[in-house]
Design a protein around this motif. Structure first.
Motif, PDB file in Angstrom:
ATOM      1  N   ALA A  56       0.832  -1.203   0.000  1.00  0.00           N
ATOM      2  CA  ALA A  56       0.000   0.000   0.000  1.00  0.00           C
ATOM      3  C   ALA A  56       0.866   1.253   0.000  1.00  0.00           C
ATOM      4  N   LEU A  57       1.919   1.248   0.826  1.00  0.00           N
ATOM      5  CA  LEU A  57       2.817   2.402   0.884  1.00  0.00           C
ATOM      6  C   LEU A  57       3.492   2.630  -0.459  1.00  0.00           C
ATOM      7  N   TYR A  58       3.869   1.549  -1.111  1.00  0.00           N
ATOM      8  CA  TYR A  58       4.555   1.662  -2.404  1.00  0.00           C
ATOM      9  C   TYR A  58       3.674   2.373  -3.434  1.00  0.00           C
ATOM     10  N   PHE A  59       2.438   1.896  -3.607  1.00  0.00           N
ATOM     11  CA  PHE A  59       1.577   2.489  -4.633  1.00  0.00           C
ATOM     12  C   PHE A  59       1.091   3.886  -4.239  1.00  0.00           C
ATOM     13  N   LEU A  60       0.975   4.144  -2.958  1.00  0.00           N
ATOM     14  CA  LEU A  60       0.665   5.491  -2.497  1.00  0.00           C
ATOM     15  C   LEU A  60       1.821   6.439  -2.820  1.00  0.00           C
ATOM     16  N   ALA A  61       3.036   5.982  -2.547  1.00  0.00           N
ATOM     17  CA  ALA A  61       4.218   6.827  -2.739  1.00  0.00           C
ATOM     18  C   ALA A  61       4.443   7.167  -4.212  1.00  0.00           C
ATOM     19  N   ILE A  62       4.354   6.164  -5.092  1.00  0.00           N
ATOM     20  CA  ILE A  62       4.658   6.460  -6.500  1.00  0.00           C
ATOM     21  C   ILE A  62       3.569   7.326  -7.129  1.00  0.00           C
ATOM     22  N   GLY A  63       2.340   7.244  -6.637  1.00  0.00           N
ATOM     23  CA  GLY A  63       1.290   8.133  -7.132  1.00  0.00           C
ATOM     24  C   GLY A  63       1.553   9.573  -6.759  1.00  0.00           C
ATOM     25  N   LEU A  64       1.918   9.807  -5.493  1.00  0.00           N
ATOM     26  CA  LEU A  64       2.242  11.163  -5.042  1.00  0.00           C
ATOM     27  C   LEU A  64       3.475  11.702  -5.770  1.00  0.00           C
ATOM     28  N   ALA A  65       4.525  10.908  -5.807  1.00  0.00           N
ATOM     29  CA  ALA A  65       5.800  11.380  -6.349  1.00  0.00           C
ATOM     30  C   ALA A  65       5.703  11.716  -7.832  1.00  0.00           C
ATOM     31  N   PHE A  66       4.982  10.890  -8.606  1.00  0.00           N
ATOM     32  CA  PHE A  66       4.864  11.156 -10.037  1.00  0.00           C
ATOM     33  C   PHE A  66       4.177  12.501 -10.274  1.00  0.00           C
ATOM     34  N   MET A  67       3.074  12.760  -9.549  1.00  0.00           N
ATOM     35  CA  MET A  67       2.366  14.034  -9.723  1.00  0.00           C
ATOM     36  C   MET A  67       3.243  15.206  -9.295  1.00  0.00           C
ATOM     37  N   PHE A  68       3.945  15.065  -8.180  1.00  0.00           N
ATOM     38  CA  PHE A  68       4.820  16.143  -7.711  1.00  0.00           C
ATOM     39  C   PHE A  68       5.880  16.477  -8.762  1.00  0.00           C
ATOM     40  N   MET A  69       6.522  15.438  -9.271  1.00  0.00           N
ATOM     41  CA  MET A  69       7.622  15.638 -10.207  1.00  0.00           C
ATOM     42  C   MET A  69       7.116  16.263 -11.511  1.00  0.00           C
ATOM     43  N   GLU A  70       6.014  15.747 -12.021  1.00  0.00           N
ATOM     44  CA  GLU A  70       5.489  16.221 -13.301  1.00  0.00           C
ATOM     45  C   GLU A  70       5.053  17.678 -13.214  1.00  0.00           C
ATOM     46  N   ILE A  71       4.280  18.029 -12.204  1.00  0.00           N
ATOM     47  CA  ILE A  71       3.777  19.394 -12.073  1.00  0.00           C
ATOM     48  C   ILE A  71       4.923  20.378 -11.858  1.00  0.00           C
ATOM     49  N   ALA A  72       5.894  20.015 -11.033  1.00  0.00           N
ATOM     50  CA  ALA A  72       7.007  20.920 -10.750  1.00  0.00           C
ATOM     51  C   ALA A  72       7.876  21.153 -11.981  1.00  0.00           C
ATOM     52  N   PHE A  73       8.160  20.108 -12.749  1.00  0.00           N
ATOM     53  CA  PHE A  73       9.043  20.283 -13.903  1.00  0.00           C
ATOM     54  C   PHE A  73       8.337  20.989 -15.065  1.00  0.00           C
ATOM     55  N   ILE A  74       7.024  20.884 -15.157  1.00  0.00           N
ATOM     56  CA  ILE A  74       6.308  21.695 -16.149  1.00  0.00           C
ATOM     57  C   ILE A  74       6.588  23.173 -15.893  1.00  0.00           C
ATOM     58  N   GLN A  75       6.573  23.566 -14.621  1.00  0.00           N
ATOM     59  CA  GLN A  75       6.851  24.962 -14.277  1.00  0.00           C
ATOM     60  C   GLN A  75       8.307  25.322 -14.534  1.00  0.00           C
ATOM     61  N   LYS A  76       9.216  24.413 -14.265  1.00  0.00           N
ATOM     62  CA  LYS A  76      10.628  24.698 -14.487  1.00  0.00           C
ATOM     63  C   LYS A  76      10.930  24.947 -15.963  1.00  0.00           C
TER      64      LYS A  76
END
Length: 804
Positions: free
Chosen positions: A625-645
């Protein structure tokens, strides 16, 4: 044995992403653009809820995978237009959200309606992922490859047709996905003909305007069209916005922001120009004679021309955000030698050069006027020209600005780094002029002043106070930042300009307190006191104690219009019955409400149904559960932040969204494919661990070097910058595409019944992550969001080692 419907998955995923992007465009027209965060969250909620439904129903549909997939795809096709049309019937006015509790019900209703098409799309894709779990790598690759194509294709389609027609095309594409699935899964072909026929009818037979959004009655365009005699004379649409030109012959437009109350001249005939229903800016009749433009000398924005005139400078002017040309006309009236007018929206330029060429006096083809189709900050970064005056136009409408609707907007026009860039494009005695709407108590004007002070300090100016001037009228504030100290003659010009027009001095070097607050009287000289405090040694203490958030914006936290402070919220809410609600930047609480709503809805629609059903027996282990929770959060964080960069480097919001999102998805698909090949040969997590190490190293490296790299390469043509961006994103995205299929294939071997749970948990994380990433960026900055994403991916790698 049947093979997975790879083509149908790609088509359906393209529809899902295209619909998500399109909804942000439609809601910009119908409501306001910052509802994009709610759309992303609703999409992810639909995916997560589909995982819950799949878990509950998998035993019943196990023998009917093909027909269930086809019906889910058809359901998505039906719900895409219907959900949008029904959402417009919900009585919801976001401007009343903070004092009318019933508006929360409306917001929730719209949120759930928008979720439904994504629920069907997620159900179809999740069904295939579960049933063909051993092929998860290839399925996931087709899924996100299709999503990448959809994100790019919808933006191209918006250049060719209006948003309502694009919605019809996407609906037809979803029906095509159902038809293709029937062929791939070897079902009765009669359904293929039915779905293809419906798709054809959707494209050619839907009545014009049937799917067109109806703008909120509270938008500026809707209010204007209520005036007798007004009519729309032209409408153009593109991904940048829907441009509407309005004529009002009975009650003429008299748009002259902040015009002196002493003025005797009135504007020539004008047409109102609205973008996505907000505005207006105006297109002013011009016949080549300068005399009718005398009213432009009665605006606070005319100040820099009088200061330059006192120094005997015939200015070369750069207008950032030229729009329909009001600032260009002002420059010509004041004798500018040359004007470079920067405007991003080609539709606006085309209207000036073609449809309204005679009305505008062919202004944008006039000798000495050079129109540049570019984003303002991007042009300033790349040009090597030097100007006597850089004029940042008053780009937003007063109604939208005063209502706090821009609070969630990233604006790279008003950051510390932006002002440093503008100053670097000035001649030695040149100046930067920025005009903003006046709000009381002072908010964004003081934030702008603070930003200018920090920009000058970063450029090594020992005494920023000597290079700043600010004045105010009854409606606007204009700030000047000079590339050298203001001379006594120039200060005299400022005082003379204000005295003749009854404008108030807010700050100039050496100003006495008794010179402030003389004409447009306030209870206290707030602007002067604020400016002095921001130039003093106790600046940070003043910023911290101020009722509104006036910390200077930076490229890492580019939320210039974010003025909300939690410490002041209770005080402002207590004033609501005395008319104090306009003081509250309501868009920030809306984001928080959306996050809370997303969490509650996710728990109720995803986790609770699973927890109370028989599916709880297939509950994954805590590490899973932690694994799939973590990769869902991290992917969105990374994608949204780098779009701005990458937004600053690509210098065009469409290029940034299209290129970065598409590149992330396409190369993540490549990572998924690699994960499938490697997983077949190795049952351990060695490759994933290596991918996360590489991703972490790249992220840290990019944070360190990208600002300098982007600055040094900003002069390159768009094609080269796009290629460089893709090359930089590719290795990062390949690594980000590996975790989900790796975990899913691990479950397919050890606990296949837990795959729907994993799909649901990952969907829940994505729902929350889409909104949480923005909230964290507002407070901590995009760099911190990327660092947090790296830490979460590392935690996921450790969790994978403990899968059961």
């Amino acid at each position: 044995m049947l093979r997975p419907p790879f083509i149908a998955i790609g088509l359906l995923s393209a529809c899902v992403l295209a619909y998500e992007v399109l909804l942000t465009r439609l809601f910009s027209i119908v409501l306001w653009h910052h509802f994009a965060y709610m759309i992303i969250s609703a999409a992810m909620l639909g995916y997560g809820a589909s995982g819950a439904a799949l878990t509950l129903l998998k035993d019943k549909i196990a023998s009917h995978v093909g027909i269930t997939y086809a019906m889910a795809a058809a359901g998505m096709a039906f719900l895409m237009p219907m959900a949008f049309l029904l959402a417009q019937q919900v009585p919801f006015n976001p401007l009343e959200l903070l004092w009318d509790k019933t508006q929360l019900t409306g917001l929730l209703a719209i949120y759930l309606l928008m979720m439904l098409p994504f629920f069907c799309g997620g159900l179809a894709i999740g069904l295939v992922m579960w049933h063909f779990g051993s092929n998860a790598g290839r399925i996931y690759a087709c899924d996100i490859l299709g999503a990448g194509a959809g994100s790019l294709g919808v933006i191209g389609a918006l250049f060719l047709m209006p948003p309502d027609k694009v919605l019809a095309v996407i609906t037809a594409l979803a029906l095509l996905a159902a038809a293709v699935a029937i062929l791939e899964l070897k079902m009765k072909r009669i359904w293929t003909g039915i779905f293809l026929g419906l798709a054809f009818l959707m494209v050619v037979a839907v009545p014009a305007g049937w799917l067109q959004g109806t703008p909120s009655t509270y938008k500026d365009l809707s209010q204007t069209l209520n005036i007798a005699g007004t009519r729309v004379v032209e409408k153009r649409s593109s991904p940048l916005g829907q441009v509407t030109v309005v004529e009002s012959p009975r009650i003429p437009f008299r748009h002259a922001p902040g015009m002196s109350l002493n003025a005797m001249d009135e504007p020539p005939p004008q047409l109102g120009v609205f973008v996505d229903g907000d505005g207006p800016s105006v297109l002013t009749r011009f016949d080549g004679r300068l005399e009718p433009l005398a009213y432009l000398d009665q605006l606070t924005s005319a100040l820099p021309y009088h200061v330059l005139k006192r120094s005997d400078i015939t200015p070369r002017v750069l207008v950032l955000g030229a729009g329909a040309g009001s600032d260009v006309l002002q420059a010509l009236y004041h004798g500018a030698a040359n004007v470079d007018a920067v405007e991003l929206d080609r539709n606006v330029i085309d209207l000036m050069k073609q449809r309204f060429r005679d009305f505008s006096g062919d202004l944008y083809s006039r000798a000495g006027v050079n129109v540049r189709e570019a984003e303002a900050r991007g042009f300033a970064n790349s040009t090597r020209e030097r100007y006597d005056l850089v004029q940042v136009a008053l780009l937003d409408s007063f109604g939208v600005a005063s209502a706090g609707l821009y609070g969630l907007s990233e604006s790279y026009l008003y950051t510390v780094e932006a002002l440093q860039t503008y100053l670097s494009r000035l001649t030695p005695d040149g100046m930067l002029a920025i005009t903003r709407w006046l709000t009381l108590p002072p908010r964004d004007s003081l934030k702008l002043f603070a930003t200018a002070v920090v920009a000058l300090e970063r450029d090594g100016m020992a005494d920023p106070a000597a290079r700043l001037v600010m004045i105010r009228g009854w409606k606007t504030v204009t700030m000047l930042v000079k590339n050298s100290d203001f001379t006594p003659a120039e200060i005299d010009a400022v005082r003379d300009f204000c005295r003749k027009r009854s404008f108030d001095l807010a700050y100039y070097p050496g100003m006495r307190p008794d010179e402030a607050n003389r004409y447009n009287l306030l209870a206290q000289p707030y602007f002067f006191e604020g400016a002095v405090a921001l130039l003093g040694s106790q600046r940070q203490d003043f910023i911290d104690r101020y009722k509104f958030y006036i910390e200077p914006a930076t490229d890492d936290r580019p939320y210039f219009f974010r003025l909300f402070k939690w410490s002041t919220a209770a005080e402002l809410l207590a004033l609501r019955e005395q008319g104090g609600m306009p003081l509250l930047d309501w868009s920030y609480p809306l984001l928080v409400a959306t996050l809370i709503q997303a969490c509650v809805a996710s728990v109720l629609l995803i986790l609770v149904p699973l927890a109370v059903s028989r599916a709880r027996h297939a509950l994954p282990t805590a590490p899973t559960a932690l694994y799939f929770l973590a990769i869902g959060l991290a992917f969105m964080f990374m994608e949204i932040a780098f779009i701005q960069k990458f937004l600053l480097f690509l210098a065009h919001p469409l290029y940034a969204v299209a290129v970065v999102l598409c590149a992330f998805l396409v190369f993540a698909a490549a990572g998924s494919w690699l994960a499938g090949r490697w997983q077949n040969r190795s049952a351990n997590s060695r490759h994933l661990t290596m991918a996360i190490i590489v991703m972490a190293a790249l992220s840290l490296l990019y944070l360190a070097i990208l600002p300098g790299v982007f600055q040094s390469l900003s002069h390159l043509p768009d094609s080269a910058k796009i290629a460089i961006s893709v090359a930089l994103i590719a290795p990062l995205a390949v690594c980000m595409g590996m975790p989900f299929p790796t975990g899913t294939m691990r479950l397919a071997r050890t606990a296949q019944s837990s795959i729907p749970w994993a799909w649901a948990i990952n969907g829940f994380a994505s729902v929350v992550g889409a909104v949480l990433a923005t909230l964290l960026a507002i407070h901590l900055g995009f760099a911190a969001v990327i660092l947090l994403a790296v830490a979460i991916y590392v935690a996921a790698a450790f969790a994978l080692r403990r899968f059961a």
